[in-house]
Design an enzyme around this catalytic site. Structure first.
Site, PDB file in Angstrom:
ATOM      1  N   GLU A  92      -5.268  -3.848   4.387  1.00 25.40           N
ATOM      2  CA  GLU A  92      -3.866  -3.526   4.643  1.00 25.40           C
ATOM      3  C   GLU A  92      -3.686  -2.816   5.987  1.00 25.40           C
ATOM      4  O   GLU A  92      -2.779  -3.126   6.739  1.00 25.40           O
ATOM      5  CB  GLU A  92      -3.353  -2.645   3.489  1.00 25.40           C
ATOM      6  N   ASP A  93      -4.560  -1.864   6.270  1.00 30.96           N
ATOM      7  CA  ASP A  93      -4.325  -0.971   7.414  1.00 30.96           C
ATOM      8  C   ASP A  93      -5.203  -1.204   8.637  1.00 30.96           C
ATOM      9  O   ASP A  93      -4.987  -0.584   9.663  1.00 30.96           O
ATOM     10  CB  ASP A  93      -4.508   0.495   6.969  1.00 30.96           C
TER      11      ASP A  93
END
Ligand code: MN
Length: 746
Positions: A92-93
């Site tokens: 996600e990051d």
């Protein structure tokens, strides 16, 4: 790893220590010792998040580490889950992909991380528009691997524990969503301890004043409770010791949230809640086969010491709750004359009660084959799957259906052949018919309940034997929704009604077009919206259905509205909210217009307004903490922060929530006060005295009921502010004989 370190030496040491703690906890657990892969996952995540910080300022990696720690120590899961927790924010990051995870850690961990990534977007982001959609995704992943959900709950728990560093506006939204969805989900998966922590944390951020108040009172009455506990348990300890039972005994405090809920639900003050303290006995049976009998032996021993309450024996030993909870609960009268609840359970039951299904598997000894779990939980997952597969157009309906299935106590129903089915309390004949077969449901005309004929809305009781009666000529009607309480039955009925509605809708559309042509009116979205407002319809399609079914007949009124035109109040309102020119954006007030985040506050300076109105579900009064909800047409409804409807709306449409501030001058509004006390001569006179002495306050209604020397009453008044209301309450409390005075939350 010889990576360049971007944090200070102190911070790096903190990270190392946290990881060592995780490894230590894992090694002490019952799982196989796969420390290599856990170390590899940690190093991978540490490198991926290197140099990144959380809102709180601490290195980002501390978050995945904390989530992994929860997964390991508080849920009792193994290495696959721990690795997935460590890696849960990597895709996600950071720049890493699922492919990368798959190459390094294999397909299983990659699949779980993928599930976690798919539901990550939006929940904390600015674009968190449709939480319902997110939650749906979350539940869908349950079919792949339930560990996705467990890790997601751990993730949410850690975010709630560290919510202090978020902006208040976000805190509020996240807390609401947690209380509405994550706590019930944790409960349903048997994570009772985590569920109550999630509730308490949400409560703390949603109602900080009430939370602190209850906490203060709990610590104030601590020593008194300790003494009561000591006196109550000492004969129990003596007895159990003499029986040679291996056990531990401890006091258990009711959580602040459940105290608050009980106070609100039953209009009680803190002092009136008697079951704040419970006693829990956890025993180790000499051998597994003696588990149940020892439980009842302990219960019998207690009945020799104290009198038990005849209606308060709960046997979840022979018949566990659907979430797997097992224990024997009973209430005894202490020598001081107070009821005390005692919970008796084995070490195994205790672990299941705290760690939920994870602990189940541990004792089942069957590895990780969740799909074929033949328990109630398996049935529940199946129901959820069915709800998910039905393409519901309304996200609110969806949330309600799910919620209905998360919390509910159960009753047991027998089929004519003697098979046992578990149903939620309040289930009707119709609900039961739908659990047997969709055909049974859609054609149900009633049932024989214990050989007696009953209608489809008959509410079933535990132990009933039910034979469903059907007829091919039976047809579903919208009223059926009033008789169906289970998610499955409601979903099926709605599905059928929608199909039926589509035909009416087509017909209605044709009628409307004909009308518009004859009157030379253009059917613009604005015009449709005006018609919807006129007839109180939610959207254009509901309007068409109503026209199609001749519930709305087009005529003069409609023609006037459509030909009248003019700029509406809400257009003006919207343009005042957006400081930018109203002409360059979307036209406000359109039914499907995207409503952007409103940064401005709504100031309430008047009790009468076209822009907003006050919700009748909670009747806010100036001074009450409130929020605004932007309805589809642009109208704003003001709810109390603690209103249940508001919580629901918030969970589904976080970005339609508006901050609201009171700035009120001279209006008055209604409120009710509930009171209870001893029926002394003159009490009533004193009550009216208190109210009439308050200037600015008008009593509109007074209802008093008196029974066996105790009276209960409700006073309805018109007040100017919360201060006025509080002053009345204070005045009433001072009257001798009055024991309870609370504001009624309708
Ligand atoms: Mn996270």
């Amino acid at each position: 790893m010889s990576e360049e370190r971007l944090f200070s030496a102190d911070e790096e040491r903190l990270i190392d220590e946290a990881f060592q703690h995780l490894l230590d906890s894992y090694i002490q657990s019952v799982h196989r010792k796969k420390t290599d892969i856990i170390t590899k996952a940690f190093n991978f995540a540490r490198k991926a998040h290197n140099g990144i910080r959380r809102h709180s300022g601490e290195p980002y990696i501390m978050h995945p580490l904390a989530v992994a720690q929860i997964v390991c120590s508080e849920m009792g899961l193994g290495s696959t889950s721990i690795c997935s927790a460590l890696l849960h924010d990597v895709v996600e990051d950071t720049d890493y992909t699922i492919e990368d995870i798959k190459n390094v850690f294999g397909p299983k961990i990659a699949q779980i991380v993928d599930g976690l990534t798919k539901i990550a977007g939006g929940i904390f982001g600015e674009k968190a528009s449709a939480q319902a959609e997110n939650f749906k995704k979350l539940l869908l992943t349950m079919n792949d691997d339930i560990r996705v959900i467990l890790i997601k709950i751990a993730d949410r728990l850690h975010n709630m524990r560290t919510l202090d560093s978020m902006q208040p506006r976000k805190q509020y939204k996240i807390a609401g969503e947690t209380l509405y969805l994550y706590a019930p989900l944790a409960y349903r998966l048997g994570l009772n301890k985590i569920k109550s922590e999630l509730e308490d944390l949400s409560f703390k951020y949603e109602h900080p004043v009430e939370f602190k108040d209850i906490q203060d009172k709990l610590s104030f009455s601590q020593s008194e409770r300790n003494e009561m506990y000591r006196k109550f348990t000492s004969p129990i300890i003596e007895k159990l010791d003499s029986m040679g039972i291996k056990y531990s005994i401890k006091g258990r405090l009711k959580s602040p949230y459940s105290i608050w809920k009980k106070m609100n639900r039953n209009s009680l003050t803190f002092e009136e809640i008697f079951d704040i303290l419970a006693v829990r006995i956890v025993f180790d049976p000499p051998e597994p086969s003696k588990e149940k009998s020892e439980c009842f032996d302990i219960y019998l021993a207690l009945t020799g010491i104290y009198k038990s309450h005849p209606d308060r024996l709960r046997d979840w030993i022979t018949r566990p709750k659907a979430n797997g909870y097992q224990a024997l609960h009973s209430t005894f009268m202490s020598n001081e004359g107070r009821w005390v609840e005692v919970q008796i359970r084995s070490r195994r039951m205790d672990e299941i009660a705290e760690q939920g299904i994870a602990a189940h598997w541990k004792y089942k000894d069957t590895g990780h084959d969740y799909q074929e779990d033949e328990t109630e939980l398996g049935h529940w997952l199946e129901t959820i799957k069915e709800i998910l597969e039905d393409p519901q157009p309304d996200s609110m309906d969806f949330l309600d259906s799910i919620k209905l299935n998360l919390y509910s106590s159960e009753i047991f129903i027998f089929t004519p052949k003697g098979e046992l089915r578990t149903m939620p309390q309040g289930s009707t004949v119709l609900d039961f018919a739908f659990t047997i077969h969709t055909f049974m449901g859609t054609n149900c005309i009633g049932a024989k309940v214990n050989h007696k004929l009953e209608a489809i809305n008959y509410e079933l009781k535990s132990g009933d034997q039910v034979e469903v009666l059907t007829s091919k000529s039976q047809k579903i009607s919208p009223e059926w929704l009033n008789f169906a309480t289970t998610a499955k039955a409601r979903a099926k009925i709605k599905q059928w009604l929608r199909k039926n509605n589509r035909e009416s809708e087509k017909f209605g559309e044709a009628l409307l077009h004909e009308f518009a042509n004859n009157e030379r009116i253009e059917l613009t979205p604005q015009n449709l919206n005006r018609l919807c407002k006129l007839h109180g319809m939610e959207n254009a399609s509901a309007l068409m259905v109503a026209i199609g079914q001749k519930k709305v007949v087009l005529g003069e009124e409609e023609r006037d509205i459509l030909k009248g035109g003019g700029s509406s109040w809400y257009k003006r309102f919207w343009s005042s909210l957006y400081k930018s020119s109203p002409s360059d954006g979307k036209k406000a007030g359109q039914p499907d217009a995207d409503i952007p985040n409103v940064k401005n506050k709504l100031i309430i300076s008047d009790m009468e307004s076209h822009v907003y109105s006050f919700a009748t579900c909670c009747n806010p009064v100036p001074g009450d903490p409130v929020l605004g909800f932007i309805e589809e047409g642009g109208h704003i409804t003001i709810h109390k922060l603690k209103c249940e409807t508001a919580t629901r709306l918030k969970a589904a449409n976080g970005n339609r929530i508006l901050q609201v501030e009171w700035n009120i001058g001279n209006s008055i509004f209604p409120a009710s006060i509930y009171m209870k006390g001893l029926d002394n001569i003159g009490t009533l006179g004193k009550v009216t005295d208190v109210i009439s002495k308050k200037m600015n306050v008008n009593m509109t209604r007074l209802v008093i009921e008196s029974k066996e020397g105790v009276f209960e009453g409700t006073i309805s008044v018109m007040v100017h502010s919360l201060m006025d209301l509080k002053a009345i309450q204070e005045g009433l409390k001072k009257i001798p004989g009055i024991t309870t005075v609370v504001r009624k939350e309708e």
